[in-house]
Motif scaffolding. Sequence first.
Motif, short mmCIF file in Angstrom:
data_model
loop_
_atom_site.label_atom_id
_atom_site.label_comp_id
_atom_site.label_asym_id
_atom_site.label_seq_id
_atom_site.Cartn_x
_atom_site.Cartn_y
_atom_site.Cartn_z
N ARG A 44 0.84 -1.20 0.00
CA ARG A 44 0.00 0.00 0.00
C ARG A 44 0.88 1.25 0.00
O ARG A 44 1.83 1.34 0.78
CB ARG A 44 -0.92 0.00 1.23
CG ARG A 44 -1.92 -1.16 1.23
CD ARG A 44 -3.01 -0.95 2.27
NE ARG A 44 -2.49 -0.99 3.63
CZ ARG A 44 -2.42 -2.08 4.36
NH1 ARG A 44 -2.82 -3.25 3.87
NH2 ARG A 44 -1.96 -2.02 5.60
N ASP A 70 0.41 4.14 1.22
CA ASP A 70 0.35 4.91 2.45
C ASP A 70 0.65 4.06 3.68
O ASP A 70 0.23 4.39 4.80
CB ASP A 70 -1.03 5.55 2.61
CG ASP A 70 -2.15 4.49 2.64
OD1 ASP A 70 -1.88 3.33 2.24
OD2 ASP A 70 -3.28 4.83 3.05
N CYS A 71 1.39 2.97 3.50
CA CYS A 71 1.59 2.03 4.61
C CYS A 71 2.44 2.66 5.72
O CYS A 71 3.27 3.54 5.48
CB CYS A 71 2.25 0.75 4.11
SG CYS A 71 3.96 0.96 3.58
N ASP A 72 2.21 2.17 6.93
CA ASP A 72 3.02 2.56 8.08
C ASP A 72 4.39 1.89 7.97
O ASP A 72 4.47 0.66 7.91
CB ASP A 72 2.31 2.11 9.36
CG ASP A 72 3.04 2.54 10.63
OD1 ASP A 72 4.20 3.00 10.54
OD2 ASP A 72 2.45 2.39 11.72
#
Length: 259
Positions: free
Chosen positions: A75, A77-79
């Motif tokens: 993703r 926008d992943c952490d």
Amino acid sequence: IAAGIDEVARLESLFSLYRADSELVALNAAGKIDRPSHDLLRLLTLSHRISGLTDGAFDVSVQPLWRLYADHFSRPDCDPAGPGGAAITAVARRVDYRAITFNSREVRFDKPGMALTFNGIAQGYITDRVADLLRRGGLDHVLTNLGEIQATGGAPGRPWRIESPATGGVLEVMDDAVATSQGSGTTFDGAGRHHHLLDPHSGLSAEFYDAVTVLGRDAATADALSTALYMLPPDRAKTVLAALPDTRAYFKFKEPYRG
């Protein structure tokens, strides 16, 4: 050599995670298959033995954890810290080699949501099968390298010389198999903090070593053991190796190591 190439293709059709028609893909999709192939049963038997020997540090049912990390880091926008602890804990409940029932009639999962990966052992197994074919063909001095290595005899007049990331040098090998596990080989994130060698117990990427190289009699066992030992702190790794007198291992520790 042609027979060896055909054998690679045949076994890939059984063990691949990326071929829609493979036996493993069918098993993971349905949670059960009937009349499993002889090779699948052999691989599961060896996997189960190594899992028992290492208290589950090697576990072919770790695939749901791998999928969790792969999906998370795909993703945009992943952490960067990775999947959350609750997600890891939930998925880790599906990882349990003892919940795989297998015999000549069937292979089935005894927990919902399980899936297998043979990426920690199949390369070694296929290497052994190809090396066996070449031996039967009368070849006495062969280095079979399919990601893991089986040395038949030696190079004429001397041992085979194989580079080892764990030693930073060269190993001289005759009639032995060599396998190396290295976290940096496949990473999920650009920083390399999260890699594919996931501890089945913690659900996290193992962090004791940069690389582990194992020398043993067959490449499948060496392959699985290099994965298992990568998960274990030095004292536990030493205990496992003490039970395997025909096996040697080399470890490159992460710096600074504080164990």
